[in-house]
Design a protein around this motif. Sequence first.
Motif, short mmCIF file in Angstrom:
data_model
loop_
_atom_site.label_atom_id
_atom_site.label_comp_id
_atom_site.label_asym_id
_atom_site.label_seq_id
_atom_site.Cartn_x
_atom_site.Cartn_y
_atom_site.Cartn_z
N ALA A 95 0.89 -1.12 0.15
CA ALA A 95 0.09 -0.20 0.08
C ALA A 95 0.92 1.45 -0.08
CB ALA A 95 -0.84 -0.01 1.28
N GLY A 96 2.25 1.19 0.62
CA GLY A 96 2.86 2.33 0.56
C GLY A 96 4.00 2.34 -0.58
N GLY A 97 4.92 3.10 -0.41
CA GLY A 97 5.59 3.34 -1.62
C GLY A 97 7.14 2.44 -1.93
N PHE A 98 7.26 1.45 -1.06
CA PHE A 98 8.28 0.58 -1.28
C PHE A 98 8.10 -0.81 -2.09
CE2 PHE A 98 9.51 2.99 2.39
CZ PHE A 98 10.72 3.49 2.25
N GLY A 99 6.74 -1.12 -2.40
CA GLY A 99 6.52 -2.14 -3.25
C GLY A 99 6.97 -3.37 -2.75
N GLY A 100 6.69 -3.79 -1.49
CA GLY A 100 7.09 -5.02 -0.83
C GLY A 100 8.43 -5.45 -0.94
N VAL A 101 9.36 -4.73 -1.03
CA VAL A 101 10.88 -4.93 -1.16
C VAL A 101 11.34 -5.66 0.21
CG1 VAL A 101 11.68 -3.15 -2.58
CG2 VAL A 101 11.94 -3.08 -0.21
N ASP A 136 11.88 -9.88 -10.48
CA ASP A 136 11.04 -9.26 -9.68
C ASP A 136 10.43 -7.97 -10.02
OD1 ASP A 136 12.28 -6.77 -8.28
OD2 ASP A 136 13.96 -8.70 -8.01
N LEU A 137 9.17 -7.94 -9.82
CA LEU A 137 8.40 -6.59 -9.86
C LEU A 137 7.87 -6.32 -9.07
CD1 LEU A 137 6.84 -4.57 -11.92
CD2 LEU A 137 5.19 -6.55 -12.28
N GLN A 138 7.86 -4.82 -8.47
CA GLN A 138 7.44 -4.36 -7.34
C GLN A 138 6.14 -3.26 -7.53
OE1 GLN A 138 11.30 -3.38 -7.01
NE2 GLN A 138 11.43 -5.70 -6.72
N ILE A 139 5.14 -3.48 -7.04
CA ILE A 139 4.05 -2.53 -7.14
C ILE A 139 4.08 -1.64 -5.76
CG2 ILE A 139 1.60 -2.44 -7.80
CD1 ILE A 139 2.16 -5.17 -9.40
N SER A 140 4.12 -0.46 -5.77
CA SER A 140 3.94 0.27 -4.90
C SER A 140 2.47 0.92 -4.95
CB SER A 140 5.01 1.64 -4.84
OG SER A 140 6.29 1.05 -4.66
#
Length: 184
Positions: free
Chosen positions: A114-120, A140-144
């Motif tokens: 939900a935040g800006g780090f995309g699940g890192v 990998d693909l992060q979705i912020s």
Amino acid sequence: MKVLNIVGTARKGRKSIHAAQHVDKAFEEKGHETEIFDLAEEEFPPLGNRTYVDDEEPVPESAEKLSQKVEESDFIVITTPEYNHSFPGILKTALDYLYSEYEDKPFGFVTVSAGGFGGVRSLSHLHDIVIEFSGFIGPDLQISRVGDVFDEEGKLLDESYDDRFEAFVDNSKEFREKLENGIE
């Protein structure tokens, strides 16, 4: 390439299912066979007997099903949100029921937050686990700000992700091919 996409949460209202569906669609558009293994549709009790332990205690049907699907796959994608700086417990439980099935399997990761780090931070923990399984850490693909990327029905609101999903698929295919050529 036969792709297994494990959706790592069973929570109601989750947005990661939308990411999994869009990744699946991107793989299919490139001619790959895909399947989503949705933990919300399976029952994984607290860790009991595993697929790799010879014991009289039965292994849950869901673990047997996951084992078969992992064995049949050429590439595994884990799509998961980040919960409290890691990933959901149900995903850890489901993954832990198996072990040898993951050996030499290439993995890709789609993490959302939900935040800006995309699940890192969840991604970091998943890398550790895949190394333990003797799997290979792939793209990998992060979705912020996942709530801004998909609406409640799963429609993509941020069209810049179309290119990102496509790049993830291309990178996954290339990664698997490099492994295949290096292993054989």
